[in-house]
Design a protein around this motif. Structure first.
Motif, short mmCIF file in Angstrom:
data_model
loop_
_atom_site.label_atom_id
_atom_site.label_comp_id
_atom_site.label_asym_id
_atom_site.label_seq_id
_atom_site.Cartn_x
_atom_site.Cartn_y
_atom_site.Cartn_z
N UNK A 113 0.82 -1.22 0.00
CA UNK A 113 0.00 0.00 0.00
C UNK A 113 0.85 1.27 0.00
N UNK A 114 2.11 1.15 0.34
CA UNK A 114 3.01 2.31 0.41
C UNK A 114 3.58 2.70 -0.95
N UNK A 115 3.42 1.84 -1.94
CA UNK A 115 3.99 2.09 -3.27
C UNK A 115 3.01 2.77 -4.21
N UNK A 116 3.50 3.70 -4.97
CA UNK A 116 2.76 4.34 -6.06
C UNK A 116 2.57 3.29 -7.16
N UNK A 117 1.46 3.34 -7.92
CA UNK A 117 1.25 2.36 -9.00
C UNK A 117 2.37 2.32 -10.04
N UNK A 118 3.12 3.42 -10.18
CA UNK A 118 4.21 3.48 -11.16
C UNK A 118 5.58 3.29 -10.51
N UNK A 119 5.61 2.76 -9.30
CA UNK A 119 6.85 2.64 -8.54
C UNK A 119 7.85 1.70 -9.21
N UNK A 120 9.13 2.00 -8.95
CA UNK A 120 10.21 1.09 -9.33
C UNK A 120 11.05 0.82 -8.09
N UNK A 121 11.71 -0.32 -8.11
CA UNK A 121 12.57 -0.77 -7.01
C UNK A 121 13.86 -1.29 -7.63
N UNK A 122 14.96 -1.10 -6.91
CA UNK A 122 16.22 -1.64 -7.39
C UNK A 122 17.07 -2.06 -6.20
N UNK A 123 17.69 -3.23 -6.31
CA UNK A 123 18.68 -3.65 -5.32
C UNK A 123 19.70 -4.57 -5.99
N UNK A 124 20.81 -4.88 -5.29
CA UNK A 124 21.86 -5.69 -5.91
C UNK A 124 21.45 -7.12 -6.23
N UNK A 125 20.46 -7.67 -5.53
CA UNK A 125 20.08 -9.07 -5.76
C UNK A 125 19.03 -9.22 -6.85
N UNK A 126 18.01 -8.38 -6.86
CA UNK A 126 16.90 -8.53 -7.81
C UNK A 126 17.02 -7.62 -9.02
N UNK A 127 17.93 -6.65 -8.97
CA UNK A 127 18.02 -5.70 -10.07
C UNK A 127 16.85 -4.73 -9.99
N UNK A 128 16.32 -4.34 -11.16
CA UNK A 128 15.23 -3.37 -11.22
C UNK A 128 13.89 -4.08 -11.38
N UNK A 129 12.93 -3.67 -10.55
CA UNK A 129 11.58 -4.26 -10.57
C UNK A 129 10.54 -3.16 -10.69
N UNK A 130 9.39 -3.52 -11.29
CA UNK A 130 8.27 -2.59 -11.34
C UNK A 130 7.41 -2.77 -10.08
N UNK A 131 6.35 -1.99 -9.96
CA UNK A 131 5.52 -2.01 -8.76
C UNK A 131 4.94 -3.39 -8.49
N UNK A 132 4.44 -4.05 -9.51
CA UNK A 132 3.84 -5.38 -9.34
C UNK A 132 4.90 -6.39 -8.87
N UNK A 133 6.10 -6.28 -9.44
CA UNK A 133 7.17 -7.21 -9.07
C UNK A 133 7.68 -6.96 -7.66
N UNK A 134 7.84 -5.68 -7.29
CA UNK A 134 8.38 -5.41 -5.96
C UNK A 134 7.39 -5.81 -4.87
N UNK A 135 6.11 -5.60 -5.08
CA UNK A 135 5.15 -6.01 -4.05
C UNK A 135 5.10 -7.54 -3.95
N UNK A 136 5.25 -8.23 -5.09
CA UNK A 136 5.32 -9.69 -5.07
C UNK A 136 6.61 -10.17 -4.39
#
Length: 159
Positions: free
Chosen positions: A25-48
């Motif tokens: 619920x804290x993420x914007x629908x257009x959110x992106x996430x990045x870290x050294x293990x998963x690389x870059x993820x979109x909102x659907x991927x990061x919440x999963x």
């Protein structure tokens, strides 16, 4: 106190309580996430990803966070995750620096930074210590993490 500060408190408090839905619920629908293990993820991927990591921890996950700093547009948090890595059952204590950007009071960009070599040593044992610094091993870790997430999303019907 900024509303973004409360948002980050909610995010990490939810994480510490293994509440992936509340984290999402804290993420914007257009959110992106990045870290050294998963690389870059979109909102659907990061919440999963958070849902998958919480489920795989089977209640054996400790989240501690500190140095929460925010403006209306950006923020940062230092946090520590302590858990047993599901594939090897080895104990991991990962020190992470998180950077955030906000849009409409939600997380639009989330970047977690940590030492993948140190993580691989804890999670994978001697092979991680010996090879975790190499681009080959780091790419292999990222590839396996992404594949694991894709398979989880298919099984959970989240894709």
């Amino acid at each position: 106190m900024h509303t973004t500060h409360n948002l980050l408190l909610k995010f990490y408090d939810s994480f510490s309580k293994a509440n992936a839905q509340s984290m999402a619920e804290c993420y914007h629908p257009e959110a992106t996430f990045k870290d050294p293990a998963f690389g870059t993820l979109n909102q659907q991927e990061v919440t999963a990803m958070w849902q998958m990591l919480v489920e795989r921890s089977k209640g054996n996950l400790t989240i501690e966070f500190s140095n929460v700093s925010c403006t209306d547009y950006s923020g940062s948090v230092d946090w520590v995750a302590t858990y047993d890595f599901s594939k090897t059952n080895r104990k991991v204590v990962n020190f992470i620096q998180a950077q955030f950007e906000f849009k409409n009071g939600l997380i639009i960009k989330h970047t977690d930074s940590f030492n993948l070599w140190k993580w691989s040593g804890m999670a994978l044992g001697w092979k991680g210590y010996l090879l975790g610094w190499t681009p080959f091993m780091q790419n292999k870790i990222r590839s396996q993490a992404k594949t694991s997430l894709k398979n989880y999303m298919k099984r959970a019907d989240l894709s």
